[in-house]
Structure formats: C-alpha cells, structure tokens
Design a protein around this motif. Structure first.
Motif, short mmCIF file in Angstrom:
data_model
loop_
_atom_site.label_atom_id
_atom_site.label_comp_id
_atom_site.label_asym_id
_atom_site.label_seq_id
_atom_site.Cartn_x
_atom_site.Cartn_y
_atom_site.Cartn_z
N MET A 42 0.77 -1.08 0.07
CA MET A 42 0.11 -0.07 0.07
C MET A 42 0.74 1.16 0.02
N TYR A 43 0.39 2.42 -0.52
CA TYR A 43 1.17 3.62 -0.65
C TYR A 43 0.33 4.55 -0.18
N ALA A 44 0.96 5.70 0.22
CA ALA A 44 0.53 7.00 0.75
C ALA A 44 1.07 7.88 0.30
N TYR A 45 0.39 9.16 -0.12
CA TYR A 45 0.96 10.37 -0.85
C TYR A 45 0.64 11.60 -0.36
N ASP A 46 1.35 12.58 -0.05
CA ASP A 46 0.97 13.76 0.54
C ASP A 46 0.18 14.92 -0.23
N SER A 47 0.18 14.58 -1.68
CA SER A 47 -0.80 15.54 -2.40
C SER A 47 -1.82 14.34 -3.15
N THR A 48 -2.77 15.06 -3.74
CA THR A 48 -3.82 14.49 -4.78
C THR A 48 -3.14 13.92 -5.60
N ASN A 49 -4.00 12.87 -6.32
CA ASN A 49 -3.39 12.06 -7.56
C ASN A 49 -2.09 11.35 -7.41
N LEU A 106 -9.58 1.04 2.06
CA LEU A 106 -9.38 1.10 0.26
C LEU A 106 -9.44 -0.30 -0.05
N SER A 107 -10.29 -0.75 -0.96
CA SER A 107 -10.34 -2.06 -1.46
C SER A 107 -9.13 -2.21 -2.53
N ARG A 108 -8.86 -3.53 -2.82
CA ARG A 108 -7.96 -3.78 -3.74
C ARG A 108 -8.38 -3.63 -5.09
N SER A 109 -9.79 -3.94 -5.28
CA SER A 109 -10.65 -3.65 -6.46
C SER A 109 -10.68 -2.20 -6.93
N GLU A 110 -10.70 -1.31 -6.08
CA GLU A 110 -10.74 -0.08 -6.30
C GLU A 110 -9.46 0.46 -6.65
N GLY A 111 -8.48 0.18 -5.92
CA GLY A 111 -7.08 0.46 -6.43
C GLY A 111 -6.45 1.58 -5.41
N TRP A 112 -7.34 2.82 -5.77
CA TRP A 112 -6.67 3.86 -5.15
C TRP A 112 -7.66 4.84 -4.89
N ALA A 113 -7.51 5.86 -4.03
CA ALA A 113 -8.44 7.12 -3.55
C ALA A 113 -7.35 8.19 -4.17
N SER A 114 -7.60 8.79 -5.33
CA SER A 114 -6.92 9.90 -5.76
C SER A 114 -6.84 11.34 -4.89
#
Length: 147
Positions: A42-49, A106-114
């Motif tokens: 899993m990954y996390a980002y400090d900005s959108t997208n 956050l589901s695997r099928s969704e993949g990401w929340a941008s």
C-alpha cells in the motif's frame, strides 16, 4: 517560402497544444503510480493524484508518527491520496494510532483514492491529512470505504 515555414510552425505548435491536455488528463489520477507500485504494498502520498510519496508498506504500521516501521514521524496526518496494490486484503486506515479512532478502507478492486478530500472516517472526522496508521484487513472488517 517564409509563408510555408510560418504555416508549418503554426501547425506544429497547434499539434503540441493538443498533446498537453491529454498528458495532463492522464496525470489526474493514480494510474501511473499504480503501474509502478510493488505488488503486495500500500502507498500513501501527501498530495492528491498519488504525488508526493510519503511511504509504502507490505505490513501493518499502526503509528505513522513513531518512526519505527515503514512510515516515519512527519508522515502521520499527511496523506491526501492512497493506493492499494495488495494481494489478498483491503487497507484499513485509522484516524488514531494503534488502530484506534475511526477508520476508512481502500479495497484492492478500487485500487486507489486519488483524493481523500471528500472522505471521512467512521467517526465523521475528515480523512484528508488525518491518517495516523494502517492495517491490512478483510473486507468484512471494513464498514466505511474511500471513494
């Protein structure tokens, strides 16, 4: 001759303009980040997208602020987008450390929340810049999902 050169130059510049919006549109979600994500992480980002990589993990990290595992000190309460490239489980993000507070999954099928801007934890607290830990979980242990 000069007129032909001007026409060709204008056509070339116009065609470049047509390419720029397509490139920008492609970057408007997390598809590029997903394409480069390690399987099982899993990954996390400090900005959108999915830009501004905070960290990634294949295991649980219940306290993103303690600098003990994958996420380090300043990563807590900093995520604005997340990605799940897990193999078997969903990712359960917590508002508090140690698996406390509200959660959002956050589901695997969704993949990401941008963008987490419109999401909230089960407690009603806004999820953007409020994640303090995460754990892998089965879908049956998730009652609220990121969109």
């Amino acid at each position: 001759m000069r007129k032909a050169f001007t026409v060709l130059t204008t056509a070339a510049v116009a065609s470049l303009g047509a390419l720029v919006p397509a490139t920008s549109a492609q970057a408007a979600d997390c598809s590029d980040a997903m394409a480069g994500a390690l399987s099982g992480y899993m990954y996390a980002y400090d900005s959108t997208n999915c830009s501004g990589h905070l960290g990634h993990a294949s295991g649980d990290d219940s306290n993103w602020g303690d600098s003990a595992l994958s996420f380090q000190g300043g990563d807590t309460n900093s995520a604005s987008s997340v990605l799940n490239n897990g193999n078997s489980y969903e990712v359960k993000f917590y508002n508090g450390t140690g698996g406390t507070g509200g959660h959002i999954c956050l589901s695997r099928s969704e993949g990401w929340a941008s963008s987490l801007l419109g999401d909230s934890f089960t407690t009603g607290v806004a999820a953007n810049n409020s994640i303090s830990g995460h754990a892998w979980a089965s879908a049956s242990n998730c009652s609220k999902w990121a969109v």
